[in-house]
Design an enzyme around this catalytic site. Sequence first.
Site, PDB file in Angstrom:
ATOM      1  N   CYS A 117       0.445  -0.833  -0.176  1.00 17.92           N
ATOM      2  CA  CYS A 117       0.003  -0.257   0.436  1.00 17.92           C
ATOM      3  C   CYS A 117       0.667   1.457   0.137  1.00 17.92           C
ATOM      4  O   CYS A 117       0.374   2.050   0.276  1.00 17.92           O
ATOM      5  CB  CYS A 117      -1.234   0.184   1.289  1.00 17.92           C
ATOM      6  SG  CYS A 117      -1.852  -1.662   1.386  1.00 17.92           S
ATOM      7  N   HIS A 257      -3.483   7.362   3.122  1.00 17.44           N
ATOM      8  CA  HIS A 257      -3.947   6.001   2.315  1.00 17.44           C
ATOM      9  C   HIS A 257      -5.366   5.555   2.517  1.00 17.44           C
ATOM     10  O   HIS A 257      -5.560   5.934   4.126  1.00 17.44           O
ATOM     11  CB  HIS A 257      -2.890   5.413   2.363  1.00 17.44           C
ATOM     12  CG  HIS A 257      -3.223   3.236   2.406  1.00 17.44           C
ATOM     13  ND1 HIS A 257      -3.351   3.298   0.468  1.00 17.44           N
ATOM     14  CD2 HIS A 257      -3.356   2.278   3.209  1.00 17.44           C
ATOM     15  CE1 HIS A 257      -4.384   2.232   0.775  1.00 17.44           C
ATOM     16  NE2 HIS A 257      -3.702   0.680   2.407  1.00 17.44           N
ATOM     17  N   ASN A 287     -10.117  -0.500  -0.475  1.00 15.54           N
ATOM     18  CA  ASN A 287      -8.472  -0.917  -0.266  1.00 15.54           C
ATOM     19  C   ASN A 287      -8.228  -0.282  -1.531  1.00 15.54           C
ATOM     20  O   ASN A 287      -8.399  -2.026  -1.617  1.00 15.54           O
ATOM     21  CB  ASN A 287      -7.752  -1.158   0.985  1.00 15.54           C
ATOM     22  CG  ASN A 287      -6.300  -1.192   0.639  1.00 15.54           C
ATOM     23  OD1 ASN A 287      -5.583  -0.569   0.203  1.00 15.54           O
ATOM     24  ND2 ASN A 287      -5.535  -1.185   1.912  1.00 15.54           N
TER      25      ASN A 287
HETATM   26  C1  LIG Z   1     -10.217  -5.547   9.731  1.00 18.38           C
HETATM   27  C2  LIG Z   1      -9.875  -4.549  11.129  1.00 18.38           C
HETATM   28  C3  LIG Z   1     -11.466  -4.103  10.103  1.00 18.38           C
HETATM   29  C4  LIG Z   1     -10.962  -5.716  11.582  1.00 18.38           C
HETATM   30  O1  LIG Z   1     -11.631  -5.156  13.201  1.00 18.38           O
HETATM   31  P1  LIG Z   1     -11.562  -4.869  13.887  1.00 18.38           P
HETATM   32  O2  LIG Z   1     -12.148  -3.898  14.644  1.00 18.38           O
HETATM   33  O3  LIG Z   1      -9.847  -5.283  14.318  1.00 18.38           O
HETATM   34  O4  LIG Z   1     -12.328  -6.548  14.458  1.00 18.38           O
HETATM   35  P2  LIG Z   1     -11.929  -7.657  15.611  1.00 18.38           P
HETATM   36  O5  LIG Z   1     -10.999  -8.342  14.192  1.00 18.38           O
HETATM   37  O6  LIG Z   1     -11.286  -7.286  17.079  1.00 18.38           O
HETATM   38  O7  LIG Z   1     -12.709  -8.298  15.317  1.00 18.38           O
HETATM   39  C5  LIG Z   1     -14.079  -8.564  16.521  1.00 18.38           C
HETATM   40  C6  LIG Z   1     -15.457  -9.410  16.043  1.00 18.38           C
HETATM   41  O8  LIG Z   1     -15.569  -8.560  14.479  1.00 18.38           O
HETATM   42  C7  LIG Z   1     -15.809 -10.205  13.542  1.00 18.38           C
HETATM   43  N1  LIG Z   1     -16.249  -9.828  12.468  1.00 18.38           N
HETATM   44  C8  LIG Z   1     -14.894  -9.889  11.827  1.00 18.38           C
HETATM   45  N2  LIG Z   1     -15.034  -9.153  10.737  1.00 18.38           N
HETATM   46  C9  LIG Z   1     -16.048  -8.863  10.064  1.00 18.38           C
HETATM   47  C10 LIG Z   1     -17.061  -8.696   9.472  1.00 18.38           C
HETATM   48  N3  LIG Z   1     -16.715  -8.563   8.505  1.00 18.38           N
HETATM   49  N4  LIG Z   1     -18.831  -8.407  10.132  1.00 18.38           N
HETATM   50  C11 LIG Z   1     -18.944  -8.777  10.871  1.00 18.38           C
HETATM   51  N5  LIG Z   1     -17.976  -9.131  11.838  1.00 18.38           N
HETATM   52  C12 LIG Z   1     -16.688  -9.391  11.459  1.00 18.38           C
HETATM   53  C13 LIG Z   1     -15.105 -10.655  14.579  1.00 18.38           C
HETATM   54  O9  LIG Z   1     -15.193 -12.327  13.982  1.00 18.38           O
HETATM   55  C14 LIG Z   1     -14.312 -10.892  16.178  1.00 18.38           C
HETATM   56  O10 LIG Z   1     -15.744 -11.343  16.409  1.00 18.38           O
HETATM   57  P3  LIG Z   1     -15.140 -11.729  17.749  1.00 18.38           P
HETATM   58  O11 LIG Z   1     -15.949 -10.781  18.744  1.00 18.38           O
HETATM   59  O12 LIG Z   1     -16.696 -12.658  17.881  1.00 18.38           O
HETATM   60  O13 LIG Z   1     -14.005 -13.155  17.471  1.00 18.38           O
HETATM   61  C15 LIG Z   1      -9.329  -3.596  11.217  1.00 18.38           C
HETATM   62  O14 LIG Z   1      -8.808  -4.587  12.237  1.00 18.38           O
HETATM   63  C16 LIG Z   1      -8.693  -3.363  10.115  1.00 18.38           C
HETATM   64  O15 LIG Z   1      -9.215  -2.804   9.590  1.00 18.38           O
HETATM   65  N6  LIG Z   1      -7.017  -3.353  10.944  1.00 18.38           N
HETATM   66  C17 LIG Z   1      -6.103  -2.552   9.220  1.00 18.38           C
HETATM   67  C18 LIG Z   1      -6.644  -3.252   8.634  1.00 18.38           C
HETATM   68  C19 LIG Z   1      -5.639  -2.730   7.136  1.00 18.38           C
HETATM   69  O16 LIG Z   1      -5.617  -1.692   6.939  1.00 18.38           O
HETATM   70  N7  LIG Z   1      -5.341  -3.538   6.479  1.00 18.38           N
HETATM   71  C20 LIG Z   1      -4.635  -2.421   5.542  1.00 18.38           C
HETATM   72  C21 LIG Z   1      -3.386  -2.434   5.419  1.00 18.38           C
HETATM   73  S1  LIG Z   1      -2.516  -1.490   4.313  1.00 18.38           S
END
Ligand SMILES: CC(C)(COP(=O)(O)OP(=O)(O)OC[C@H]1O[C@@H](n2cnc3c(N)ncnc32)[C@H](O)[C@@H]1OP(=O)(O)O)[C@@H](O)C(=O)NCCC(=O)NCCS
Length: 333
Positions: A117, A257, A287
């Site tokens: 990215c 980004h 993204n």
């Molecule tokens: C991926 C992302 C959106 C997840 O959000 P989060 O707030 O961290 O969520 P978590 O991973 O803690 O998951 C929380 C819960 O939601 C659930 N969950 C994950 N994806 C889900 C979805 N699409 N829909 C519903 N629930 C979801 C998980 O299973 C978890 O459930 P649990 O508590 O029962 O285990 C976030 O971590 C993120 O944006 N990370 C950075 C990603 C990024 O920027 N990547 C590119 C880099 S260039």
Amino acid sequence: MTQKISAAITGVNGYVPDYVLTNQELEKLVDTNDEWITSRTGIKERRILKGEGLGTSYLGAKAVEGLLEKTNTKPEEIDLLICATVTPDYFFPNSANLICKSVGIRATASFDLSAACSGFLNALATATAFIESGRFKKIIVVGADKMSAIVDYTDRTTCILFGDGAGAVLLEPNTEGLGVQDFILKSDGDGCESLMQKGGGSAYPPTHETIDQKLHYIRQEGQSVFKFAVTRMADVSAEIMERNHLTGDDIAFLVPHQANKRIIDATANRMNIGEEKVMLNIQRYGNTTAATIPLCLWDYEKQLKKGDNLILAAFGGGFTWGSTYLKWAYNSK
Ligand SMILES: CC(C)(COP(=O)(O)OP(=O)(O)OC[C@H]1O[C@@H](n2cnc3c(N)ncnc32)[C@H](O)[C@@H]1OP(=O)(O)O)[C@@H](O)C(=O)NCCC(=O)NCCS
């Protein structure tokens, strides 16, 4: 006295495919919902490239074709084309090469650059060095990714995040002190396992087993990527402002980004910048990896004025991250 040459963006263009994949449609594929995706990421929809045999170079070529037209540039005037991507059509030839072929640029230097990215910022810095040295006069920098090619649409933690798109800028010498003023580029291989496509390369060449284990898809530890992104993107944006004696008031726009709206908000807060000064299109495109920053510039081009101070900031797999300080070089017609 010889005037200092800086590298200025003199045109920008973008391309996104027609097919719109909405949160509602994703609800039919995986166990998720619009409310969760919107509140956790800010994304409402993303674009997907359909069509057999169409890869990243198709997206990039569309963006470059329009850029040449818009800037009245003939293909033979281009000295170098760099394509930042993690989803090249093939390992070789490179996608920059294929883009050149599509738009009629021949016998020109072209190469791909891979920094996830942060790819566009790394490519922009590379092109800047070529312009500042006087070696080249017209360089096209493309950020393009067909993320749908490496997304597992049964994995709800990643398939909601990514989309396809391409953005391209023309870079030329400037002697008015406009264009790229400074950049910071960083990487840390300790992040390797947190965000990667493990299979398909030389470490794990494709086999039935790698396919069964889904190693050809993006794998991400969302929370650790999130934590690293929030601090590093804000750190590097604050650092570039500090060393150039800029405050939030001096900045016309932050161009972040587009990975997660919460990461963008945290960066803007740290820079003391209100949301009206933050470029945002994540809600429409998700993204698009190397394409997010040039797509933002394209979307906001009409609001930009000659002399505006912009801070570009990115974060991605590797980990890689960085920021660029530039003065916008033109008023759009
Ligand atoms: C991926 C992302 C959106 C997840 O959000 P989060 O707030 O961290 O969520 P978590 O991973 O803690 O998951 C929380 C819960 O939601 C659930 N969950 C994950 N994806 C889900 C979805 N699409 N829909 C519903 N629930 C979801 C998980 O299973 C978890 O459930 P649990 O508590 O029962 O285990 C976030 O971590 C993120 O944006 N990370 C950075 C990603 C990024 O920027 N990547 C590119 C880099 S260039």
